[in-house]
Enzyme design. Structure first.
Site, PDB file in Angstrom:
ATOM      1  N   GLN A   1       5.585  28.124  -7.862  1.00 28.46           N
ATOM      2  CA  GLN A   1       6.300  29.397  -7.847  1.00 28.46           C
ATOM      3  C   GLN A   1       6.791  29.774  -9.242  1.00 28.46           C
ATOM      4  O   GLN A   1       6.748  30.950  -9.628  1.00 28.46           O
ATOM      5  CB  GLN A   1       7.485  29.307  -6.878  1.00 28.46           C
ATOM      6  CG  GLN A   1       8.053  30.654  -6.467  1.00 28.46           C
ATOM      7  CD  GLN A   1       7.097  31.411  -5.558  1.00 28.46           C
ATOM      8  OE1 GLN A   1       6.234  30.840  -4.915  1.00 28.46           O
ATOM      9  NE2 GLN A   1       7.257  32.736  -5.520  1.00 28.46           N
TER      10      GLN A   1
ATOM     11  N   GLU B   1       0.836  -1.199   0.000  1.00 24.86           N
ATOM     12  CA  GLU B   1       0.000   0.000   0.000  1.00 24.86           C
ATOM     13  C   GLU B   1       0.869   1.246   0.000  1.00 24.86           C
ATOM     14  O   GLU B   1       0.623   2.203  -0.748  1.00 24.86           O
ATOM     15  CB  GLU B   1      -0.922   0.005   1.219  1.00 24.86           C
ATOM     16  CG  GLU B   1      -1.750   1.279   1.339  1.00 24.86           C
ATOM     17  CD  GLU B   1      -2.644   1.303   2.569  1.00 24.86           C
ATOM     18  OE1 GLU B   1      -3.208   2.378   2.850  1.00 24.86           O
ATOM     19  OE2 GLU B   1      -2.771   0.267   3.242  1.00 24.86           O
TER      20      GLU B   1
ATOM     21  N   GLY C   1       4.210  31.384 -11.258  1.00 23.81           N
ATOM     22  CA  GLY C   1       3.776  32.703 -10.816  1.00 23.81           C
ATOM     23  C   GLY C   1       2.299  32.716 -10.468  1.00 23.81           C
ATOM     24  O   GLY C   1       1.765  31.744  -9.924  1.00 23.81           O
TER      25      GLY C   1
END
Length: 386
Positions: free
Chosen positions: A341, A247, A344
């Site tokens: 990031q 799992e 933007g």
């Protein structure tokens, strides 16, 4: 061979056929409806039968049980293609690779004949009821009880955070069957969700994975026949421990595939987006960031490939599987955050896959055993080593 698996040498044409089928399925049957499913909180029930008809459910089911006799690599390519489509439905692999193996390994001949063919076809959707309002990673704290009454078991309790709970036809319910809630008192039951006293609570509104149904389940004097006991009474905790390595590896595989998919989208974006008169990809800070992220991904790929090899050899232990889940899901969080990031402002918009991936990634470090629990397991193994 696609970008998500360029470092895996696959000579098996069958695997490539599975990959091609999965790619078409997620591109044509899932992606066009995914945004609508996010709003309604679950996918459409019919999609399970479509997946079953294409052979994309329960690929590891043995031939003697009506399956195709695949291995974890078959599941891996399906998970990779799901990631490639930017559609996260972890309930598909929870059903195929986590729940159904319990029935195959522990079930009686009668239980296997009754459930496995329909699980593979998608006529039956499964879930597993472990987590409760006051007990998640600490399974010893489960309060749901099952009491023997003649030829029946009577179950009472509640479960929460249950993936597939909204659509499930069959639930594997973990309940106490002893005098006290201790390790030896847990048992697993096969419970049809249309039984009197079984009811679903609300669809839980999550931060991410919004198209995946996640619900509360309630059991009020739910009666099941004695034949509904899966495996032996009192051995539920041991069974759960035995299945946890695969799992956790499945979650690690998912984390890697999703990270690779987001990185590919980010690379494409920075090569097209311009700022201050040049491509974003040409800034040194961008190139250095991409170099770091690519290195993380390559390390993760090597680790996953090693664990997959150990699963095939039957040598993957709980500690190493916990390391894989810990490192890959934490890596996923770091990489996806930095990809946002690089996008933007657009990276914060839900219309962009990177934004959804950012929200979705957070849950990976919680379910299947939180990162802190993984550290505890690894630390205990270190303490035992010479």
């Amino acid at each position: 061979m696609n970008a998500l698996s360029e470092h895996i040498v696959v000579d098996d044409a069958e695997l490539e056929m599975v990959r091609a089928t999965a790619r078409r399925f997620f591109t044509e049957e899932i992606a066009p409806h995914y945004a609508a499913w996010e709003k309604q909180g679950h996918g459409d029930r019919a999609i399970w039968r479509k997946a079953g008809a294409l052979g994309l459910l329960c690929p590891m089911l043995k031939e003697e049980n009506g399956g195709v006799g695949g291995d974890i690599r078959h599941s891996q390519v399906i998970i990779e293609e799901m990631a490639r489509s930017h559609c996260e439905l972890p309930g598909l692999y929870l059903h195929s690779d986590i729940v159904v193996p319990y029935i195959e390994r522990l079930g009686t001949l009668q239980q296997k004949r009754r459930w496995l063919p329909r699980c593979m076809s998608g006529d039956i959707v499964t879930c597993i009821g472990i987590s409760e309002p006051d007990a998640g990673s600490d399974m010893r704290g489960l309060r749901t009880r099952a009491v023997r009454d003649g030829d029946e078991w009577v179950l009472n309790g509640s479960k929460t955070f249950i993936t597939n709970g909204w659509l499930a036809d069959l639930a594997l319910v973990v309940a106490n069957t002893g005098a006290s809630a201790n390790t030896g008192s847990k048992s697993i039951f096969l419970v049809e969700t249309d039984r009197p006293g079984f009811r679903r609570g609300r669809l839980l509104e999550k931060v991410g994975q919004k198209a995946q149904d996640t619900t509360e389940l309630f059991l009020d004097d739910v009666r099941v026949p004695v034949e509904a006991l899966l495996g032996e009474e009192g051995k539920g905790m041991a069974y759960l421990m035995q299945e946890l390595p695969i799992e956790r590896l499945i979650i690690a595989i998912s984390a890697l595939a999703l990270t690779e998919a987001v990185f590919a989208e980010t690379l494409k974006y920075v090569r097209e987006r311009r700022a201050f008169g040049q491509l974003v990809a040409d800034f040194q800070v961008t190139r250095f960031t991409l170099a770091e992220l690519k290195t993380d991904i390559e390390v993760g790929r090597a680790f996953v490939d090693d664990c997959v090899g150990k699963i095939l050899l039957g040598t993957l232990d709980t500690s190493r599987a916990s390391m894989a889940k810990l490192w890959l899901t934490e890596m996923q969080g770091r990489v996806v955050d930095r990809c946002v990031q690089l996008f933007g402002g657009y990276g914060y918009m839900w219309d962009y896959p990177v934004a959804r991936a950012f929200a979705n990634a957070r849950g990976q470090r919680i379910y299947g055993g939180s990162s802190d629990i993984m550290k505890e397991i690894i630390a205990r193994d270190i303490a035992k080593s010479p």
